[in-house]
Design a protein around this motif. Structure first.
Motif, short mmCIF file in Angstrom:
data_model
loop_
_atom_site.label_atom_id
_atom_site.label_comp_id
_atom_site.label_asym_id
_atom_site.label_seq_id
_atom_site.Cartn_x
_atom_site.Cartn_y
_atom_site.Cartn_z
N VAL A 7 3.53 4.92 -12.15
CA VAL A 7 4.41 6.04 -11.81
C VAL A 7 5.80 5.81 -12.39
O VAL A 7 6.49 6.71 -12.84
CB VAL A 7 4.49 6.21 -10.29
CG1 VAL A 7 5.55 7.24 -9.93
CG2 VAL A 7 3.15 6.59 -9.73
N LEU A 8 6.20 4.53 -12.39
CA LEU A 8 7.56 4.21 -12.79
C LEU A 8 7.72 4.15 -14.30
O LEU A 8 8.77 4.42 -14.84
CB LEU A 8 7.95 2.85 -12.20
CG LEU A 8 7.74 2.78 -10.70
CD1 LEU A 8 7.94 1.38 -10.21
CD2 LEU A 8 8.71 3.72 -10.01
N PRO A 66 7.95 13.90 -16.57
CA PRO A 66 7.01 15.04 -16.64
C PRO A 66 7.40 16.07 -17.68
O PRO A 66 6.53 16.68 -18.29
CB PRO A 66 7.09 15.64 -15.24
CG PRO A 66 7.65 14.57 -14.38
CD PRO A 66 8.49 13.71 -15.25
N ARG A 125 1.93 21.48 -14.86
CA ARG A 125 1.74 20.52 -15.94
C ARG A 125 0.47 20.79 -16.72
O ARG A 125 -0.50 21.27 -16.19
CB ARG A 125 1.70 19.10 -15.36
CG ARG A 125 3.05 18.75 -14.75
CD ARG A 125 3.22 17.27 -14.62
NE ARG A 125 2.17 16.67 -13.83
CZ ARG A 125 1.75 15.42 -14.00
NH1 ARG A 125 2.23 14.70 -14.96
NH2 ARG A 125 0.82 14.93 -13.23
N LYS A 170 9.11 21.52 -13.40
CA LYS A 170 8.51 20.22 -13.73
C LYS A 170 8.17 19.39 -12.50
O LYS A 170 7.45 18.43 -12.58
CB LYS A 170 9.40 19.44 -14.70
CG LYS A 170 10.85 19.32 -14.31
CD LYS A 170 11.61 18.60 -15.43
CE LYS A 170 13.05 18.37 -15.10
NZ LYS A 170 13.90 19.52 -15.38
N TRP A 171 8.68 19.82 -11.34
CA TRP A 171 8.35 19.11 -10.10
C TRP A 171 6.94 19.43 -9.63
O TRP A 171 6.36 18.70 -8.85
CB TRP A 171 9.34 19.46 -9.01
CG TRP A 171 9.44 20.93 -8.72
CD1 TRP A 171 10.29 21.82 -9.29
CD2 TRP A 171 8.65 21.69 -7.80
NE1 TRP A 171 10.09 23.07 -8.78
CE2 TRP A 171 9.09 23.02 -7.87
CE3 TRP A 171 7.61 21.36 -6.92
CZ2 TRP A 171 8.53 24.03 -7.10
CZ3 TRP A 171 7.06 22.37 -6.15
CH2 TRP A 171 7.52 23.68 -6.25
N SER A 172 6.43 20.58 -10.07
CA SER A 172 5.17 21.05 -9.50
C SER A 172 3.99 20.57 -10.30
O SER A 172 3.98 20.63 -11.52
CB SER A 172 5.21 22.59 -9.46
OG SER A 172 3.91 23.10 -9.52
N MET A 226 0.82 -1.22 0.00
CA MET A 226 0.00 0.00 0.00
C MET A 226 0.84 1.26 0.00
O MET A 226 0.46 2.27 -0.53
CB MET A 226 -0.93 0.01 1.20
CG MET A 226 -0.23 -0.17 2.50
SD MET A 226 -0.75 -1.59 3.46
CE MET A 226 -1.16 -2.80 2.26
N THR A 227 2.03 1.17 0.62
CA THR A 227 2.89 2.35 0.53
C THR A 227 3.81 2.26 -0.68
O THR A 227 4.53 3.18 -0.97
CB THR A 227 3.76 2.51 1.78
OG1 THR A 227 4.48 1.30 1.94
CG2 THR A 227 2.92 2.80 2.99
N LEU A 228 3.76 1.11 -1.37
CA LEU A 228 4.60 0.98 -2.55
C LEU A 228 3.98 1.77 -3.68
O LEU A 228 2.77 1.90 -3.79
CB LEU A 228 4.75 -0.49 -2.94
CG LEU A 228 5.51 -1.30 -1.88
CD1 LEU A 228 5.69 -2.72 -2.34
CD2 LEU A 228 6.85 -0.67 -1.57
N VAL A 229 4.85 2.28 -4.54
CA VAL A 229 4.38 3.16 -5.60
C VAL A 229 3.60 2.37 -6.64
O VAL A 229 3.89 1.20 -6.89
CB VAL A 229 5.58 3.89 -6.22
CG1 VAL A 229 6.38 2.95 -7.10
CG2 VAL A 229 5.15 5.10 -6.99
#
Lengths: 283, 275
Positions: free
Chosen positions: A8-9, A14, A283, A277-279, A1-4
């Motif tokens: 995402v990978l 982005p 996007r 691009k982090w925000s 559950m805490t694994l991504v």
């Protein structure tokens, strides 16, 4: 559950994503349809209106192409540069100078005001007043000071850009959660390191957003300032064409100004997407 | 570091901290607290909200200054934050503008550790907290529990001898909280008892304190009101919490928190720190 989550990978980075999105936004079929519809309505209206009131779309585009590199009539009217290109460059230079100077002052003042209460107390009333008064009304005053050269128009735009970026930079820095600075301090960051690694990167997306707004407004303000008193520039061209009752020329000039502003804004949007691009907001 | 300093890793001596409320009234958040914490001890700070436990932690971190009194870490009086004291915050403190691995490296970067070396250290700790696969991700792509793992990896990578955790798992769901407790305990215990770092862990969760701590300090209205040793063996399981000793401590804690009737009135602990 805490694994991504796996997606995402695997999904593209982005920056690629935002680049593709900007392209899509420009080429969005719905937007193109809107432009086509506008031109159609315009074309239909020209059937019932004389060319002196409403020139045809085709006539405007042809006029723009014809006048872009050479428009001898303009020198006859007293414009220094006898083509649209040179006047666009003049206006664009003024916008660029004003945006650079105005944003450096505005951003620095905004960030400092967010950090130091005394600076905020001193600058805020000035900026708030300048922000509520339509800055354009200062144009006659600046004409008295600087005459009809570059300086008065540039000054006007600088004031405008300063106010906008002051507010954006201040808000960005004020909204920055103090936990980031505290965390950086416990990790061993120096005050200079905190400015470089925390304050600047954290506020860049919001400040660049303000810069885009300032840039868009700067074009219009610069053109109007030139309209009121200048020897060159898009605004000066508009003024003499209005005096000569030349709607086709006016619309061709406006079209050029609009296209220039759109291109510059697209470049700015691209820069925002790259830098921030982090925000999620960028996007 | 000599052994004399080690046995007294954190010394808090007659520390006071007052705040001025908006209405002008002075409030004592921390009132004459003295306590000595040994190296390698896992200490939980427990108390009702507003009891001063977070204020005390921030003073040890160097983010707040005591109004009066002094704090020494490893035998040296502190002034301001220092990298020997790492902090995990209640809020998400992972920098959203840096990739996960750059966050973990940040403390090392501040210290001027060469890029290749700090990347290796950061990778090691990211693996340990189970996030080796997302080192290039942006923090916004991570869940709340994963962000806490990043924060834990960051303080461990920075090599701090003292870890200060301010209700780090308070906002997480039950399962994630328990997973993170074991992540933290594993890292704390990885080098064996001799290599353990000193931990100050603020929590309002009585069971969390019982399963993590060697020692529980109880605060009330700015006072240190109890100092309880938790001697149950590690690793602790659900059953450990049912041992008679543990149940007795739990009753005491609940009484301090006002959830059970007190057997006797509050007494302020006067630790021998000043002597």
């Amino acid at each position: 559950m805490t694994l991504v989550a796996p997606d995402v990978l695997t999904r593209p980075s982005p920056s690629l994503l935002s680049r593709a999105r900007i392209l899509l936004a420009i080429l969005d079929p719905l937007r193109l349809a809107g432009v086509v519809l506008f031109v159609l309505v315009w074309q239909v209206l020209t059937l019932g209106l004389p060319a002196i009131i409403l020139p045809t779309p085709r006539g405007v585009v042809e006029r723009l192409v014809a006048d872009f590199w050479s428009a001898p009539a303009l020198s006859y009217y007293g414009v220094e540069e006898a083509n649209l290109y040179g006047n666009l460059i003049y206006t664009a230079e003024n916008v660029a100078i004003a945006v650079v100077i105005g944003s450096v002052i505005g951003i620095l003042a905004g960030l400092l005001s967010a950090r130091f209460g005394i600076i905020r107390a001193i600058i805020d009333p000035v900026m708030m007043t300048a922000g509520t008064v339509p800055i354009l009304v200062a144009a006659p005053f600046l004409l008295i000071w600087f005459g009809v050269g570059r300086a008065s128009a540039v000054c006007l735009v600088i004031f405008y850009v300063i106010v906008i970026l002051y507010l954006f930079a201040q808000r960005a820095a004020t909204n920055l959660d103090p936990v980031y600075e505290e965390s950086a301090r416990t990790l061993g960051a120096t005050p200079a390191g905190i400015v470089r690694d925390i304050l600047i990167p954290a506020t860049v997306p919001e400040i660049l957003g303000g810069l885009r707004i300032a840039l868009a407004g700067a074009w219009g303000l610069e053109a109007i300032a030139e309209l009121l008193g200048s020897q060159s520039g898009v605004g000066k061209v508009l003024e003499v064409l209005a005096g000569a009752t030349d709607p086709q020329g006016i619309m061709a000039t406006l079209l050029m100004l609009g296209l220039a502003a759109i291109v510059v804004d697209a470049v700015a949007a691209f820069a925002v997407a790259r830098t921030a691009k982090w925000s999620a907001a960028s996007r | 570091m000599n052994s004399a300093a080690n046995s007294r890793m954190i010394e808090i001596v007659h520390v006071n901290r007052t705040f001025q409320r908006a209405d002008g009234q002075m409030v004592k958040a921390v009132d004459n607290v003295s306590v000595v914490i040994k190296e390698g001890e896992f200490v939980c700070l427990v108390g009702p909200s507003g009891c001063g436990k977070t204020t005390l932690l921030q003073m040890v971190a160097g983010l707040l200054e005591p109004s009066d009194g002094g704090i020494a870490v490893a035998g040296r009086e502190i002034s301001g934050p220092g990298r020997e004291r790492g902090m995990v915050f209640q809020k998400d403190s992972v920098f959203p503008w840096m990739r996960v691995i750059d966050n973990v490296e940040y403390g090392l970067k501040c210290r001027g550790v060469p890029a290749a070396q700090r990347r290796e250290i950061a990778r090691t700790y990211l693996e340990r907290v189970g996030l080796g696969h997302v080192e290039k991700a942006w923090p916004r792509e991570l869940s709340g529990g994963m962000l806490k793992r990043v924060a834990i990896a960051t303080v461990f990578a920075n090599g701090s001898r003292v870890l200060l955790l301010d209700e780090p798992f308070g906002a997480l769901d039950y399962v994630t909280r328990h997973q993170l407790q074991s992540v933290l305990l594993d890292l704390w215990d990885e080098g064996g008892a001799a290599a353990r770092r000193t931990v100050l862990f603020v929590t309002h969760d009585v069971d969390e304190a019982l399963s993590l701590a060697d020692r529980i300090l109880v605060f009330h209205s700015g006072h240190l009101v109890d100092d309880l040793a938790v001697t149950a063996e590690r690793p602790r399981s659900t059953d450990s919490l049912l041992l008679p000793d543990m149940v007795a401590i739990k009753h005491k804690l609940l009484a301090h928190l006002g959830l059970e009737k007190r057997a006797k009135p509050l007494a302020i602990v006067q630790d021998g720190a000043a002597s």
